[in-house]
Enzyme design. Sequence first.
Site, PDB file in Angstrom:
ATOM      1  CE  LYS A 182      -3.699   2.000   2.909  1.00  0.00           C
ATOM      2  NZ  LYS A 182      -4.513   1.746   4.133  1.00  0.00           N
ATOM      3  CB  SER A 261      -7.638   3.610   3.322  1.00  0.00           C
ATOM      4  OG  SER A 261      -6.741   3.064   4.285  1.00  0.00           O
ATOM      5  CB  SER A 285      -8.221   0.818   6.376  1.00  0.00           C
ATOM      6  OG  SER A 285      -8.984   2.000   6.429  1.00  0.00           O
TER       7      SER A 285
END
Length: 616
Positions: A182, A261, A285
């Site tokens: 990420k 996210s 997330s």
Amino acid sequence: MPRPVRRAARRAARPGGRGQRAAASALVAALVLPAGALSASAAGLDPTAPPAADVEAAGPPAAAGAGAVGGPTASDPAKTGTAAPARAGELLAAAQAAGLQVPQLDLDPLTVPEVQERVEAGDLTAEGLTAAYLQRIRDVDPQVGAVLALDPTALEQARASDAHRAAHGARSPLEGVPVLLKDNIGSAGLPTTAGSRALLGNLAPDAFLTAQLRAAGAVVIGKANLSEWANFRSTSATSGWSGVGGQTRNPYALDRDPCGSSSGSGASVAASLAQLAIGTETDGSIVCPAATNGVVGVKPTLGVVSRTGVVPLSLEQDTAGPLARHAVDAALAMEVLDGTDAADPATLERPDGVDTSFGRVAEGNGPSLSGARLGYWTLTPEQSAAVDDRTEAVYASAVTAMQAAGATLVPVQLPDQDAVGAGEGLALGPEFERDVDAHLGGLGAGAAGAPLPKTLDDLIAFNAADPVELALFGQETFTTAASGPSADSPQVAAARADARRLARASIDTVLAQGPGGDDDLAAVVSLTGTPPDLISYQNTDGEPPAFVYASSTPAAVAGYPAVTVPAGFAGPGDVLPVGVTFTGARWDDVDVLGYAAAFEAAVDARRAPRLLPTAG
């Protein structure tokens, strides 16, 4: 922003400098534009440039596959796709010209142990596996938009892994395994942006966990898109969108959002663009994008995985963890990521004697459902009315399957959730300002020596001047955090302490079930959330995607482990994934993941996405 916090905020709302910007322009061109398009489009990504300079990038070479290539622009801020597919095509073409044969692999069912078996047998190499994933990125990611940037050394890393194995043997079960990070996790040689164009010049070094992966022999293939600033810029943000990467789409239905996210991490693993991905969670997330994209997601106990080198939301709750198509792969990733880091005090809080034998879960020696006592978190009447019947049926079927496997399922309700959510909502904004200011203040100069933002106020000013950042939704969460109380104020400190105490008590009390040990529960099972909504944007569609239900908050605020695993499908045509979450006591990560793996083996609910244009 954490889903419950955003949901509460929505309910309440109803009845930088020139040098920094120039550096950002150059870096965004390098990340998301094909060769030859830099001069035409760089000016359009400079907040000081006129909109007329916002030129669309030329299409990729035929070998790179069809689809959008450039990142978001002022004229198309919701654009899906970066230069990663074209770059993958270039890397492949060069390797093939040098003699590499890309193996034909069915990547979706492939597990890490199977990879190692095939490599040891001489049927596969790390270079071949990495090339197969690059080919998949080239062909599929233009539709999904999950891969933000590729590491140009990916194939070199793979060849080095093959050489190390030949000379010394495998360093770990992740030897030669391609992993996406990420893009709030530092990786040397690539910008670490948190999805924000303000950080395009941030060439941060490896995060602690990135160094762990490299030491284990993993191939860090690149960066995954994310919901910008961990979904914490606006109460009306759309999951999966960032100013750097545009819109990531759910590979099960491309008109649905991938949750956030860690949206790119979930979508990339689901679409077989990497064997593993690493995400981060503050509240939901990891588990939400994992469930929404039909994969396994592990949110560890706070302190099991280092956060050094990770862009923070709130260090009171932030943690990193793996997403994988298979529980065995998640367990092997946790075996590598688990560890202490002197620079992250949370990792030093672990008491002696904590079980860290994630390898036994990977070997099939984790806890069994047979004989286990598990609580299942029932929906309230109000929640049941909001959650669609098909999703409830998937959850009920999961409970039945665990009972059929020999588990005792006890209905439970976790108390004080409104108070937990209220305290979390009050604390996160001030904590974000504190922690992001500290993080930004520790960054060096950006690319070409240009300054980087140093405070939340700098980010707010950058966004206000940028033609893309605020095109689809605002930054009211940023401005509220910047104008509110400080994290060390008595009000905020009390809110955090109360929220953590109530969250931990809600889990601990339910697991204990009484004064004796005979009726204790091993874990709590819950519906992770509802299927993904249609992609929409506040500024263009009038309403962002809805959040109906999520169960992530108790574990997130408590800092306890939670693992989600695919449980079935719901939504139009029953094509959208639904997951269930296993939550346990603090430091009980191995057993929680073990129960999730046992459920996966008993139910085998996952199926590969088909990249449908719509769910119906």
